[in-house]
Design a protein around this motif. Structure first.
Motif, mmCIF file in Angstrom:
data_model
loop_
_atom_site.group_PDB
_atom_site.id
_atom_site.type_symbol
_atom_site.label_atom_id
_atom_site.label_comp_id
_atom_site.label_asym_id
_atom_site.label_seq_id
_atom_site.Cartn_x
_atom_site.Cartn_y
_atom_site.Cartn_z
ATOM 1 N N ALA A 126 17.485 -1.559 -48.742
ATOM 2 C CA ALA A 126 17.248 -2.029 -48.086
ATOM 3 C C ALA A 126 18.532 -2.745 -48.194
ATOM 4 C CB ALA A 126 16.168 -3.095 -48.097
ATOM 5 N N ILE A 127 19.026 -3.505 -48.698
ATOM 6 C CA ILE A 127 20.092 -4.256 -48.756
ATOM 7 C C ILE A 127 21.584 -3.183 -48.182
ATOM 8 C CG2 ILE A 127 21.863 -5.899 -50.190
ATOM 9 C CD1 ILE A 127 19.497 -7.386 -50.858
ATOM 10 N N ALA A 128 21.258 -2.661 -49.798
ATOM 11 C CA ALA A 128 22.481 -0.758 -49.488
ATOM 12 C C ALA A 128 22.793 -0.532 -48.182
ATOM 13 C CB ALA A 128 22.578 -0.332 -50.756
ATOM 14 N N SER A 129 21.585 -0.034 -47.281
ATOM 15 C CA SER A 129 21.749 0.535 -46.636
ATOM 16 C C SER A 129 22.190 0.024 -45.758
ATOM 17 C CB SER A 129 20.153 0.849 -46.244
ATOM 18 O OG SER A 129 19.199 2.253 -47.011
ATOM 19 N N ILE A 130 21.749 -1.719 -44.892
ATOM 20 C CA ILE A 130 21.566 -1.744 -44.185
ATOM 21 C C ILE A 130 23.520 -2.252 -44.284
ATOM 22 C CG2 ILE A 130 21.301 -4.529 -42.694
ATOM 23 C CD1 ILE A 130 18.992 -4.532 -43.649
ATOM 24 N N GLY A 131 24.106 -2.614 -45.809
ATOM 25 C CA GLY A 131 25.150 -2.942 -45.941
ATOM 26 C C GLY A 131 25.900 -1.559 -45.092
ATOM 27 N N MET A 132 25.976 -0.572 -45.612
ATOM 28 C CA MET A 132 26.352 0.291 -44.874
ATOM 29 C C MET A 132 26.319 0.624 -43.612
ATOM 30 S SD MET A 132 26.121 3.549 -48.461
ATOM 31 C CE MET A 132 24.062 2.864 -48.428
ATOM 32 N N ILE A 133 24.896 0.458 -43.386
ATOM 33 C CA ILE A 133 25.302 1.135 -41.713
ATOM 34 C C ILE A 133 26.182 -0.249 -41.028
ATOM 35 C CG2 ILE A 133 23.419 0.796 -39.409
ATOM 36 C CD1 ILE A 133 21.767 1.370 -41.170
ATOM 37 N N SER A 134 26.259 -1.132 -41.699
ATOM 38 C CA SER A 134 27.289 -2.220 -41.058
ATOM 39 C C SER A 134 28.898 -2.214 -40.918
ATOM 40 C CB SER A 134 27.423 -3.287 -41.156
ATOM 41 O OG SER A 134 28.243 -4.809 -41.207
ATOM 42 N N ALA A 135 28.879 -1.326 -42.357
ATOM 43 C CA ALA A 135 30.014 -1.481 -42.619
ATOM 44 C C ALA A 135 30.667 0.120 -42.114
ATOM 45 C CB ALA A 135 30.247 -0.938 -44.214
ATOM 46 N N ASN A 136 29.798 1.151 -41.681
ATOM 47 C CA ASN A 136 30.368 2.179 -40.950
ATOM 48 C C ASN A 136 30.798 2.208 -39.431
ATOM 49 O OD1 ASN A 136 29.974 5.197 -42.720
ATOM 50 N ND2 ASN A 136 28.905 3.607 -43.751
ATOM 51 N N MET A 137 29.631 1.291 -38.953
ATOM 52 C CA MET A 137 29.554 0.528 -36.719
ATOM 53 C C MET A 137 31.103 0.513 -37.316
ATOM 54 S SD MET A 137 25.798 -0.179 -36.153
ATOM 55 C CE MET A 137 26.129 -0.413 -34.461
ATOM 56 N N THR A 138 31.630 -0.575 -38.376
ATOM 57 C CA THR A 138 32.777 -1.076 -38.140
ATOM 58 C C THR A 138 33.990 -0.392 -38.291
ATOM 59 O OG1 THR A 138 31.482 -2.917 -38.682
ATOM 60 C CG2 THR A 138 34.024 -3.608 -39.412
ATOM 61 N N LEU A 139 33.777 0.354 -39.111
ATOM 62 C CA LEU A 139 34.743 1.514 -39.384
ATOM 63 C C LEU A 139 35.046 2.190 -37.941
ATOM 64 C CD1 LEU A 139 34.123 2.293 -43.022
ATOM 65 C CD2 LEU A 139 35.769 0.513 -42.379
#
Length: 406
Positions: free
Chosen positions: A35-48
């Motif tokens: 949950a934590i890793a996936s949410i973090g990756m989604i946020s990072a990919n959206m920002t990038l």
């Protein structure tokens, strides 16, 4: 030198003997890490992704009327101004000339904008109608197919319109509603625009671009522009150009707002950060549940092994070694759970990022992948912390009393 190995082997033995219980405890860690890793990756990919798209228009300034909420980048075009305060609802032709002078050698063009109903074939909906002069249209926009409009009955459309409505070059689109004052107008598509993605100057992917004559003839408001875009030659001069426009037009009153992509990026990043923090807080609940589960498993393990602890203490095993044995056990569960969670995070995260962001171009960037080890560390640490009290309690058991336990 062998005692630590023996202690670790005893911990491994306990995990194996209570495998199902240990697996269920580790499952909570797996879910939390995913949950934590996936949410973090989604946020990072959206920002990038947003950063990359806005970087393409980093040299563009958007000048919109400062009407306290009216107009603006996606506001109404000509014909929507108030009778009481016309100057606040659009940029006038005189203001456009002032902007062009203040911008120096930068390329400056105006933009009309309106939202209207459209119908094509069996599909209907609402979309944005843009208009600009012919020269600006060819300078700013890029076609992937067809040609630019040459008459008032011709338009070009964004790629999202093609996908959404099944439109192609040669298709006819009916703009407006027969019940409106403007009535209906039918136009023909002569070209398909190249995808621009998120941009602050003109969001053409899901829009119709018409000629200036068609727009003013239908909606009115000639020389009343929704916004003016300034393409700065040298990106290092963008602040100077912005200040020049601001000083020229806002000398007495605030007539216009000057925006660049950096401000838009800050707003988007701040919004994404807030959403991500909230989502991570929810994901943290799963780790809290996992911590309670591991605490319960370790307490049960201590209770079931009181006699074993008494025997170990009677043959000279130190309190610290007993404590370490149970901490090792919690650590094994945590590390195994975090490892499995990391692997699943990469698989699930890849699928979720593709589904939500629409691209995995930035998935393997460091800013995205760093969320996996972070999630592992958080999961493992929480697991070990949850086992500290049961381990401490086991180390404090009186060996005589422990040997008497049934």
């Amino acid at each position: 030198m062998k005692k630590p190995d023996i202690i670790f082997q005893l911990s491994m033995r306990s995990v194996r003997l209570n495998l199902l219980r240990s697996v269920l405890a580790a499952l909570g860690i797996v879910i939390g890490v995913v949950a934590i890793a996936s949410i973090g990756m989604i946020s990072a990919n959206m920002t990038l992704s947003v950063t990359e798209e806005l970087s393409a228009t980093a040299n563009v300034l958007v000048v919109s009327p400062d009407s306290g909420g009216g107009g603006g980048m996606f506001g109404p075009g000509g014909g929507s101004s108030s009778d009481d305060d016309d100057e606040d609802d659009y940029i006038s032709d005189d203001q456009f000339d002032d902007i062009r002078k203040a911008a120096g050698s930068s390329y400056v063009y105006y933009l009309y904008s309106e939202s209207d109903r459209i119908e094509t074939g069996d599909s209907s909906g609402r979309t944005t109608i843009y208009a600009m002069d012919d020269e600006a249209m060819k300078e700013v926009l890029t076609l992937t197919e067809g040609s630019f409009p040459s008459t008032t009955s011709q338009v070009v459309i964004g790629p999202d319109m093609v996908e959404r409505y099944g439109i192609e070059v040669g298709s006819k689109i009916t703009i407006g509603d027969e019940d409106d004052d403007e009535g209906e107008t039918t136009v023909r598509v002569t070209g398909i625009l190249e995808e621009r993605g998120m941009s602050m100057d003109i969001s053409s992917d899901n829009a119709i671009i018409t000629t200036e004559k068609f727009f003013t003839g239908r909606y009115g408001g000639e020389d009343e522009y929704a916004q003016v875009n300034v393409i700065v030659d040298d990106i290092d001069e963008i602040d100077a150009v912005s200040e020049s426009i601001d000083e020229t037009l806002n000398k007495k009153d605030d007539e216009v707002r000057v925006q660049d992509s950096s401000r838009m990026l800050e707003t988007i990043s701040s919004t994404l950060g807030t959403i991500t923090t909230f989502a991570l807080a929810i994901a943290g609940i799963s780790l809290l549940v996992a911590a309670v589960s591991i605490f319960n498993v370790m307490m049960m393990s201590v209770t079931e092994r009181i006699r074993e602890i008494g025997i170990l203490r009677s043959i000279g095993t130190q309190k610290g070694e007993i404590l370490r044995m149970f901490v090792y056990e919690a650590g094994i569960i945590g590390i195994v759970g975090a490892g499995i969670g990391a692997v699943l995070s990469l698989v699930i995260g890849y699928v979720v990022v593709f589904g939500m962001v629409g691209t995995t171009e930035y998935f393997f960037a460091w800013g995205s992948l760093v969320n996996v080890p972070e999630g592992m560390i958080i999961g493992a640490v929480i697991c070990i912390i949850s086992g500290v009290y049961p381990a401490w309690r086991a180390s404090k058991l009186d060996p005589i009393e422990a040997l008497r336990a049934e």
